[in-house]
Design a protein around this motif. Structure first.
Motif, PDB file in Angstrom:
ATOM      1  N   GLN A  88     -19.574   1.019 -50.991  1.00 15.72           N
ATOM      2  CA  GLN A  88     -18.591   0.170 -51.661  1.00 15.72           C
ATOM      3  C   GLN A  88     -19.265  -1.025 -52.326  1.00 15.72           C
ATOM      4  O   GLN A  88     -18.933  -1.393 -53.461  1.00 15.72           O
ATOM      5  N   ARG A  89     -20.203  -1.659 -51.620  1.00 18.57           N
ATOM      6  CA  ARG A  89     -20.915  -2.805 -52.204  1.00 18.57           C
ATOM      7  C   ARG A  89     -21.707  -2.383 -53.436  1.00 18.57           C
ATOM      8  O   ARG A  89     -21.743  -3.109 -54.439  1.00 18.57           O
ATOM      9  N   LEU A  92     -19.339  -1.966 -56.285  1.00 15.70           N
ATOM     10  CA  LEU A  92     -18.922  -3.262 -56.821  1.00 15.70           C
ATOM     11  C   LEU A  92     -20.007  -3.871 -57.693  1.00 15.70           C
ATOM     12  O   LEU A  92     -19.729  -4.438 -58.757  1.00 15.70           O
ATOM     13  N   GLU A  95     -20.074  -2.073 -60.919  1.00 19.58           N
ATOM     14  CA  GLU A  95     -18.928  -2.477 -61.741  1.00 19.58           C
ATOM     15  C   GLU A  95     -19.165  -3.844 -62.371  1.00 19.58           C
ATOM     16  O   GLU A  95     -18.864  -4.070 -63.537  1.00 19.58           O
ATOM     17  N   GLU A  96     -19.710  -4.776 -61.572  1.00 16.68           N
ATOM     18  CA  GLU A  96     -20.011  -6.105 -62.105  1.00 16.68           C
ATOM     19  C   GLU A  96     -21.063  -6.021 -63.202  1.00 16.68           C
ATOM     20  O   GLU A  96     -20.984  -6.721 -64.216  1.00 16.68           O
TER      21      GLU A  96
END
Length: 383
Positions: A88-89, A92, A95-96
């Motif tokens: 998940q990290r 993220l 995505e960032e």
């Protein structure tokens, strides 16, 4: 036994074997087995399996073993969760990174699949958009300000030598702002909560916070400004571009917003919110640099002969113009007596031949003073 949660077949294929071996030998899962659990957790996250469903499935499978030792089960579930959370990290961060790349491409006008990528972030680039930019006008007390934005910044040093909050390494963008990604994220969350995720884009870029919103949301720039004031210490300016249509319009509005802040810094304007629409005269002045240099030289160069230099006289003119010719109000701005202002204006009239009391000469003087600030005269002499 209750029906097991929906988990892809084979995702926990080795789970029963590990538990059975632990029950038979009393040994805990080894490093290889735990790595397999982490991989399974990551695959579950990538497949969209809820973490709760994954854990419940592992627990329900353990019930069928019967005598599965609790320490082994605890280690297995912990490794599953670790792999899930790591995936998940990573998602993220990816995505960032994609978001930062999109913002850079959008604001620089690079059109590679721009419309397609914009839809992913909720923007419909055929519409009219307005860009607002917030950034510190100058270093101020209490404002975090790293020497330069770099990867891996973990803390921002404040003017008092303290540490800015919300500066955890995993929250920082590569071009991390002085105030960190935490406050920026909270501003974005507040904007999205009011206007929806498909209407606003908030991002950190070039030491500033950028907000892109549809021109139809006329209250969005004011809301953005409100949150900037609430979140950060005094000393921030917000530049507001004009509404423009399409991807090129976003670029134009962004440049207008940053240009408004630059003009505010160069002209030492007091306003904290600067609208490009209110400052259109200044780009006009700068388009004909030769003409503005000639005006400054012709009208203001005699002030170089003044004792102590021209700065106090230029400052007096600025205060008088800002006070609409009211010398008492100008004196209050300058912190001097009204008599001192009157005396300085008379010196200006004698040296230059121009008086702010005459409407035509006042316009010439005011334009020359603005030109001087734009050209940073007399600090940078004109040829």
């Amino acid at each position: 036994m209750d029906e097991a949660p929906r988990v892809p077949a084979g995702l926990l294929g080795g789970h029963l074997r590990v538990l059975a071996e632990a029950a038979a030998t009393g040994l805990l899962p080894d490093r290889g087995a735990l790595d397999d659990y982490r991989v399974a957790g990551a695959r579950a996250a990538e497949s969209g399996v809820p973490l709760r469903a994954l854990v419940e499935s592992a627990l329900m499978m353990a019930e069928s073993v019967g005598s599965a030792p609790l320490p082994a089960l605890r280690r297995a579930v912990s490794a599953l969760m670790e792999g899930y959370e790591n995936a998940q990290r990573l998602a993220l961060r990816q995505e960032e990174a994609a978001r930062r790349e999109f913002v850079d491409d959008l604001l620089q006008g690079r059109a590679d699949r721009l419309a397609e990528r914009a839809e992913h972030f909720g923007l419909r680039l055929a519409e009219t958009y307005v860009v607002a930019v917030a950034r510190p006008a100058r270093p101020v007390d209490g404002m975090a300000r790293p020497a330069r934005p770099v990867d891996g910044v973990t803390h921002g040093e404040t003017a008092h030598g303290g540490v800015a909050e919300d500066m955890a390494p995993d929250e920082m963008a590569p071009d991390a702002m002085a105030y960190g990604a935490g406050p920026a994220r909270r501003i974005e969350e507040a904007m999205v909560a009011r206007f929806g995720s498909h209407n606003v884009l908030v991002a950190v870029r070039d030491g500033g916070l950028v907000c892109v919103a549809p021109g139809s949301l006329t209250v969005a720039p004011g809301e953005f400004t409100h949150h900037v004031r609430q979140m950060f210490a005094p000393g921030w300016r917000v530049g507001l571009g004009r509404p423009h249509r399409g991807p090129g319009g976003v670029v134009t509005s962004y440049r207008e917003a940053t240009g408004a802040i630059d003009l505010g810094d160069r002209l030492d304007l007091r306003a904290s919110v600067l609208k490009a629409a209110d400052l259109l005269v200044f780009p006009v002045l700068l388009r004909d640099r030769a003409a503005i240099e000639d005006l400054v030289t012709t009208v203001l160069s005699p002030l170089l002969q003044a004792r102590g230099g021209p700065e106090s006289l230029l400052g007096t003119l600025e205060a008088v113009f800002a006070s609409q010719g009211n010398q008492t109000a100008a004196a209050r701005r300058l912190g001097v007596s009204t008599r001192a202002v009157t005396y300085r204006l008379e010196r200006i009239r004698r040296l230059t031949g121009f008086s702010p009391d005459d409407p035509t000469q006042r316009f010439t003087l005011e334009t020359a003073v603005l030109g001087a600030r734009l050209l940073d005269w007399p600090s940078h002499p004109l040829d």
